[in-house]
Structures are given as structure tokens and as C-alpha cells.
Design a protein around this motif. Structure first.
Motif, PDB file in Angstrom:
ATOM      1  N   TRP A  75       0.826  -1.201   0.000  1.00  0.00           N
ATOM      2  CA  TRP A  75       0.000   0.000   0.000  1.00  0.00           C
ATOM      3  C   TRP A  75       0.863   1.255   0.000  1.00  0.00           C
ATOM      4  CZ3 TRP A  75      -5.246  -0.301  -0.458  1.00  0.00           C
ATOM      5  CH2 TRP A  75      -5.822  -1.563  -0.242  1.00  0.00           C
ATOM      6  N   GLU A  76       0.346   2.292  -0.624  1.00  0.00           N
ATOM      7  CA  GLU A  76       0.975   3.609  -0.578  1.00  0.00           C
ATOM      8  C   GLU A  76       0.869   4.170   0.836  1.00  0.00           C
ATOM      9  OE1 GLU A  76      -0.132   8.152  -1.987  1.00  0.00           O
ATOM     10  OE2 GLU A  76      -1.549   6.482  -2.179  1.00  0.00           O
ATOM     11  N   GLN A  77       1.931   4.791   1.313  1.00  0.00           N
ATOM     12  CA  GLN A  77       1.932   5.444   2.618  1.00  0.00           C
ATOM     13  C   GLN A  77       1.569   6.912   2.438  1.00  0.00           C
ATOM     14  OE1 GLN A  77       5.607   4.979   4.763  1.00  0.00           O
ATOM     15  NE2 GLN A  77       5.153   6.606   6.221  1.00  0.00           N
ATOM     16  N   LYS A  78       0.582   7.365   3.189  1.00  0.00           N
ATOM     17  CA  LYS A  78       0.170   8.762   3.130  1.00  0.00           C
ATOM     18  C   LYS A  78       0.920   9.574   4.183  1.00  0.00           C
ATOM     19  CE  LYS A  78      -2.996   8.633  -0.117  1.00  0.00           C
ATOM     20  NZ  LYS A  78      -2.805   9.372  -1.390  1.00  0.00           N
ATOM     21  N   ILE A  79       1.306  10.797   3.809  1.00  0.00           N
ATOM     22  CA  ILE A  79       2.035  11.682   4.712  1.00  0.00           C
ATOM     23  C   ILE A  79       1.409  13.076   4.648  1.00  0.00           C
ATOM     24  CG2 ILE A  79       4.184  10.378   4.504  1.00  0.00           C
ATOM     25  CD1 ILE A  79       5.139  12.453   2.456  1.00  0.00           C
ATOM     26  N   ARG A  80       2.006  14.039   5.352  1.00  0.00           N
ATOM     27  CA  ARG A  80       1.578  15.439   5.248  1.00  0.00           C
ATOM     28  C   ARG A  80       2.658  16.174   4.488  1.00  0.00           C
ATOM     29  NH1 ARG A  80      -1.260  18.781   3.784  1.00  0.00           N
ATOM     30  NH2 ARG A  80      -2.163  20.490   4.962  1.00  0.00           N
ATOM     31  N   ASP A  81       2.337  16.585   3.257  1.00  0.00           N
ATOM     32  CA  ASP A  81       3.362  17.106   2.361  1.00  0.00           C
ATOM     33  C   ASP A  81       2.858  18.303   1.565  1.00  0.00           C
ATOM     34  OD1 ASP A  81       5.777  17.292   0.994  1.00  0.00           O
ATOM     35  OD2 ASP A  81       5.180  15.849  -0.532  1.00  0.00           O
ATOM     36  N   SER A  82       2.094  19.177   2.206  1.00  0.00           N
ATOM     37  CA  SER A  82       1.636  20.429   1.583  1.00  0.00           C
ATOM     38  C   SER A  82       1.134  20.224   0.158  1.00  0.00           C
ATOM     39  CB  SER A  82       2.761  21.473   1.596  1.00  0.00           C
ATOM     40  OG  SER A  82       3.181  21.739   2.908  1.00  0.00           O
ATOM     41  N   GLU A  83       0.146  19.367   0.028  1.00  0.00           N
ATOM     42  CA  GLU A  83      -0.487  19.098  -1.267  1.00  0.00           C
ATOM     43  C   GLU A  83       0.420  18.351  -2.238  1.00  0.00           C
ATOM     44  OE1 GLU A  83      -3.673  19.675  -1.380  1.00  0.00           O
ATOM     45  OE2 GLU A  83      -3.510  20.597   0.598  1.00  0.00           O
ATOM     46  N   LEU A  92       2.211  14.787  -3.835  1.00  0.00           N
ATOM     47  CA  LEU A  92       1.576  13.638  -4.472  1.00  0.00           C
ATOM     48  C   LEU A  92       0.980  12.662  -3.459  1.00  0.00           C
ATOM     49  CD1 LEU A  92       1.101  12.552  -7.339  1.00  0.00           C
ATOM     50  CD2 LEU A  92       3.251  11.287  -7.134  1.00  0.00           C
ATOM     51  N   HIS A  93       1.621  12.524  -2.292  1.00  0.00           N
ATOM     52  CA  HIS A  93       1.163  11.555  -1.296  1.00  0.00           C
ATOM     53  C   HIS A  93       0.579  12.228  -0.056  1.00  0.00           C
ATOM     54  CE1 HIS A  93       3.084   8.634  -3.844  1.00  0.00           C
ATOM     55  NE2 HIS A  93       4.201   9.329  -3.787  1.00  0.00           N
ATOM     56  N   ASP A  94       0.223  13.492  -0.203  1.00  0.00           N
ATOM     57  CA  ASP A  94      -0.363  14.225   0.913  1.00  0.00           C
ATOM     58  C   ASP A  94      -1.700  13.608   1.309  1.00  0.00           C
ATOM     59  OD1 ASP A  94      -0.188  16.917   2.520  1.00  0.00           O
ATOM     60  OD2 ASP A  94      -2.257  16.736   1.825  1.00  0.00           O
ATOM     61  N   VAL A  95      -1.910  13.436   2.602  1.00  0.00           N
ATOM     62  CA  VAL A  95      -3.098  12.749   3.101  1.00  0.00           C
ATOM     63  C   VAL A  95      -4.387  13.473   2.733  1.00  0.00           C
ATOM     64  CG1 VAL A  95      -3.056  13.902   5.351  1.00  0.00           C
ATOM     65  CG2 VAL A  95      -4.067  11.607   5.144  1.00  0.00           C
ATOM     66  N   VAL A 152      -8.256   2.159  11.285  1.00  0.00           N
ATOM     67  CA  VAL A 152      -7.102   1.533  10.644  1.00  0.00           C
ATOM     68  C   VAL A 152      -6.067   1.184  11.705  1.00  0.00           C
ATOM     69  CG1 VAL A 152      -7.274   2.547   8.334  1.00  0.00           C
ATOM     70  CG2 VAL A 152      -6.140   3.817  10.162  1.00  0.00           C
ATOM     71  N   ASP A 153      -5.182   0.270  11.347  1.00  0.00           N
ATOM     72  CA  ASP A 153      -4.065  -0.090  12.210  1.00  0.00           C
ATOM     73  C   ASP A 153      -3.123   1.112  12.343  1.00  0.00           C
ATOM     74  OD1 ASP A 153      -2.546  -2.705  13.285  1.00  0.00           O
ATOM     75  OD2 ASP A 153      -1.066  -1.403  12.308  1.00  0.00           O
ATOM     76  N   LEU A 156      -0.353   8.314   7.576  1.00  0.00           N
ATOM     77  CA  LEU A 156      -1.637   8.926   7.889  1.00  0.00           C
ATOM     78  C   LEU A 156      -2.781   8.372   7.041  1.00  0.00           C
ATOM     79  CD1 LEU A 156      -0.351  12.615   8.063  1.00  0.00           C
ATOM     80  CD2 LEU A 156      -0.627  11.001   9.955  1.00  0.00           C
ATOM     81  N   THR A 157      -3.985   8.584   7.545  1.00  0.00           N
ATOM     82  CA  THR A 157      -5.207   8.217   6.830  1.00  0.00           C
ATOM     83  C   THR A 157      -6.194   9.365   6.948  1.00  0.00           C
ATOM     84  OG1 THR A 157      -4.937   5.840   7.194  1.00  0.00           O
ATOM     85  CG2 THR A 157      -7.168   6.618   6.749  1.00  0.00           C
ATOM     86  N   GLY A 158      -6.782   9.750   5.840  1.00  0.00           N
ATOM     87  CA  GLY A 158      -7.761  10.826   5.854  1.00  0.00           C
ATOM     88  C   GLY A 158      -9.047  10.393   6.540  1.00  0.00           C
ATOM     89  N   PRO A 159      -9.709  11.312   7.241  1.00  0.00           N
ATOM     90  CA  PRO A 159     -10.910  10.980   8.014  1.00  0.00           C
ATOM     91  C   PRO A 159     -12.171  10.970   7.160  1.00  0.00           C
ATOM     92  CG  PRO A 159     -10.394  13.286   8.290  1.00  0.00           C
ATOM     93  CD  PRO A 159      -9.322  12.729   7.393  1.00  0.00           C
ATOM     94  N   GLY A 160     -12.216  10.095   6.186  1.00  0.00           N
ATOM     95  CA  GLY A 160     -13.387  10.084   5.321  1.00  0.00           C
ATOM     96  C   GLY A 160     -13.409   8.899   4.381  1.00  0.00           C
TER      97      GLY A 160
END
Length: 241
Positions: free
Chosen positions: A96-104, A106-109, A164-165, A190-194
Motif C-alpha cells: 500500500w501507498e503510505q500517506k504523509i503530510r506534504d503540503s499538497e 503527491l502523497h499528501d493525506v 485503521v491499524d 496517515l489516513t484521511g478521516p473520510g
């Protein structure tokens, strides 16, 4: 000479001719080719993550109750962070792709897209993931949008917010105040709340597609119009023809 003996002699003569011409193996292969071996590998169906039992409150009979929290069928949820922006499910083998916080980035949550639109869609985003760095995310260019069953496999029904785990929900970022500070793959997952898009359309109404909800009361599966905007997480591997 009766008909049966004649047919046997013809068959024997034909096989002898094929053998003399070196065509015996080819003839046998043409007659019966064994099915190809599976390339899907072995995997374990994951458990739901629910470990608490919630027996009925109104039942008056003595019928035993073996609910999910008691039985806990399936492989215990287990994941490996690969340190390269990917997470491997040790039950299913899916990466799975890992989501991070990256100011919009490609992988920003908080990146969200429609399934179908005249504006950039999840498919345009996926094309960028597969072209990232010239070789694709973590060196792979076969990333795809998960089907609805694959997406539901990472839901942890033992958790409420987020469902999620911790492998998909840890470190600073979404859960760390209103400013959502940036965090790298080494610092957060991270995982988005939606809702998250799947690649599975709603068959009876293909203008809709199935989603899995990971936020409040996470784990629900429902469909929505493809022009709506929702989160997305890429996956690779699995049993793909």
C-alpha cells in the motif's frame, strides 16, 4: 479385418509416424496442455481487528453466541513499513501507498479527487504515482486503485476513529492540531478521516463507484457518484491476471 482392429492399426501407425518425425511431444501438447500454475501466491484472509465480544442484550434462549470479537477468525492484522513510502500487508501480501503530510504533494493525506470528471481525477493522480521519479513510487510502476474488497481488508473494526491499524495512522500530521505540520515517510503514516475511492463501479448504476469510510464510525462501505471528490490510496500486487 473388423472395423475396431482397423482403427487400432491406423492409430498405432499414426503415432509411429509422429514419433519418427519428432512430433510426438508436440502432438501430446496440442491434445492436452496443463493449466498454467497460479502466480497469485499464498495469502491469509485478514481478521477484522475486533477483539471485544458484544453478546446480545435481549436474547432469552441458551443458544451460544460466537460473535466476531470472540471467534476472531482470520489472520491478525499485521503490517510492515518498508521505509520507502510503502506499507506491506503481511496477510494479503498487498503493498500500500503510505500517506504523509506534504503540503499538497503527491502523497499528501488531504489530496482528494473525483473518480470521473473533466478536472484531474484519481486516474490522473495514479499516472503520476506510476511515473514518480522516473520509475514509479518506490521503484514500481504497477500501482493501481484497489478494488472495494482489497480496500476493506485494511479496515480495523476494533477501532472507531480512525478505523485503521497504527501502521496507517501514526506520528504528527492529521491528529496533531489545526496546523497539520508536514511530516515525512520516516515521521508519519496517515489516513484521511473520510471516504476512499475503490476501482469498483456500482454495477446497477455505473455512474457511481464503491467507497470505504475510514473516519467517524469507520469501516462502512457505500457508493457515491463518480464526480464527487474523495480520498484515494494506491495499492500494488495481489492476484492480477
Amino acid at each position: 479385418m473388423n472395423t475396431y482392429r482397423f482403427r487400432i492399426l491406423v492409430l498405432a501407425s499414426s503415432l509411429a509416424l509422429l514419433s519418427s518425425l519428432g512430433l510426438w511431444a508436440t502432438a501430446v501438447e496440442a491434445w492436452w496442455t496443463p493449466p498454467p500454475s497460479s502466480s497469485c501466491g499464498s495469502s491469509t484472509f485478514p481478521a477484522t481487528g475486533q477483539t471485544a465480544s458484544y453478546p446480545p442484550l435481549l436474547k432469552i434462549t441458551d443458544a451460544p453466541v460466537r460473535d466476531d470479537g470472540l471467534v476472531r477468525a482470520g489472520g491478525a492484522l499485521s503490517y510492515q513499513n518498508n521505509g520507502d513510502g510503502t506499507i506491506t500487508d503481511l496477510n494479503t501480501g498487498l503493498m500500500w501507498e503510505q500517506k504523509i503530510r506534504d503540503s499538497e504533494g503527491l502523497h499528501d493525506v488531504f489530496q482528494a479527487f473525483p473518480w470521473d470528471s473533466a478536472t484531474p481525477t484519481i486516474w490522473d493522480w495514479l499516472e503520476e504515482v506510476n511515473a514518480e521519479g522516473g520509475t514509479g513510487l518506490a521503484g514500481y510502476n504497477d500501482w493501481r486503485i484497489p478494488n472495494v474488497k482489497e480496500l476493506q481488508s485494511i479496515v480495523d473494526y476494533g477501532k472507531f476513529i480512525l478505523a485503521v491499524d497504527p501502521a496507517f495512522n501514526n506520528g504528527p500530521g492529521f491528529n496533531n492540531g489545526p496546523f497539520f505540520p508536514s511530516c515525512s515517510v520516516a515521521e508519519c503514516s496517515l489516513t484521511g478521516p473520510g471516504d476512499y475511492w475503490s476501482a469498483t463501479s456500482f454495477d446497477i448504476s455505473p455512474f457511481n463507484a464503491w467507497l470505504v469510510h475510514f473516519g467517524f464510525g469507520g469501516g462502512s462501505v457505500h457508493f457515491s457518484g463518480k464526480t464527487s471528490t474523495n480520498f484515494v490510496r494506491a495499492v500494488r500486487g495481489g492476484c492480477v491476471p
